[in-house]
Design an enzyme around this catalytic site. Sequence first.
Site, PDB file in Angstrom:
ATOM      1  N   CYS B  85      37.043  17.841-119.693  1.00 19.91           N
ATOM      2  CA  CYS B  85      35.874  18.212-118.896  1.00 19.91           C
ATOM      3  C   CYS B  85      36.018  19.644-118.372  1.00 19.91           C
ATOM      4  CB  CYS B  85      35.655  17.187-117.784  1.00 19.91           C
ATOM      5  SG  CYS B  85      33.990  17.234-117.083  1.00 19.91           S
ATOM      6  N   HIS B 194      36.066  11.514-120.391  1.00 17.59           N
ATOM      7  CA  HIS B 194      37.260  11.362-119.546  1.00 17.59           C
ATOM      8  C   HIS B 194      38.140  10.194-120.002  1.00 17.59           C
ATOM      9  CE1 HIS B 194      36.349  14.190-116.258  1.00 17.59           C
ATOM     10  NE2 HIS B 194      35.090  13.936-116.550  1.00 17.59           N
ATOM     11  N   GLU B 196      41.130   9.658-119.145  1.00 17.04           N
ATOM     12  CA  GLU B 196      41.975   9.231-118.025  1.00 17.04           C
ATOM     13  C   GLU B 196      41.269   8.248-117.101  1.00 17.04           C
ATOM     14  OE1 GLU B 196      40.173  11.816-118.070  1.00 17.04           O
ATOM     15  OE2 GLU B 196      39.661  12.541-116.066  1.00 17.04           O
TER      16      GLU B 196
END
Lengths: 86, 221
Positions: B85, B194, B196
């Site tokens: 990002c 994302h 994560e």
Amino acid sequence: MRRYRGRVRVMPRAGLLDPQGHAVEQALGALGFTGVGRVRVGRTLEIALEADSEQEVRERLREMCERLVANPVTEDFTIDAVEAGP
Amino acid sequence: MKIAVVRFPGSNCDADAYHAARAAGADVTYVWHRSTDLEGADVVVLPGGFSYGDYLRPGAIARFSPVMRAVAEHARSGGPVLGICNGFQILCEAQLLPGTLARNFGLSFVCRPVTVRVESDATPFTARYRVGQELRLPVAHGDGRYVADDATLDRLERGGRVVFRYAGDNPNGAMRDIAGIASEERNVVGMMPHPERAVETLLGSTDGAAVFALAGVAAGV
């Protein structure tokens, strides 16, 4: 060394999608402004700097634009004005 | 195997990246953006967020942080670097990846799970996926529309450097549905989704976990 004030304009490159400009265009139409053509949104920066000549100011402004102020992938810049003064 | 998560002022996915890397079994350390070295890390992660408040353009100021010199050096010597990002935006501004991330097509901040297809397994971060595999990962960005000139896009496609593509739902108008790309040597990867945030069943998806399973990387596997 003299004090100068430079004004640079950064605009989205022609032909590239400018969603901000498009949104403003729509909003102006919604407000009843007729005959509004394409709107593009960019930004203007005023940069105060010390230099020996106007030519030096322009060279340094160009370098600033190339290295930081404008994104070479999507934006074009123009040095609009260089004035002597505080 | 040691992973450095770089923190800029305005990073906000640093703890998530730390957690994901730790959960994958790595030794993880935070590195502040003023640092001039990476504390011997094998892998660098530039996390998501809004470094420097996105002033001027996302990533435009962060790329001049002192740590970026070490990140560029690490990348040049073949070390794996992942930008997620805002991290992707920083890598583009730093010219470690080509192109740029422009304002989303619809102007709105998009924050939702999307489906992305793995287009290349030839990077350290996608080696544990198979090409064509579809992942459910969240996106959360206002400036995620990947833009580059046609020659650059063709070069990316020909070189197998498009790593992730939006499948079906392109949330930001990215050219050629590009969600992630790699550098010429494939060791630097940038992606808007994302991974994560998708490493626990509790979070709705574990599809991102394998991005951080880098055990073989230090050994050059």
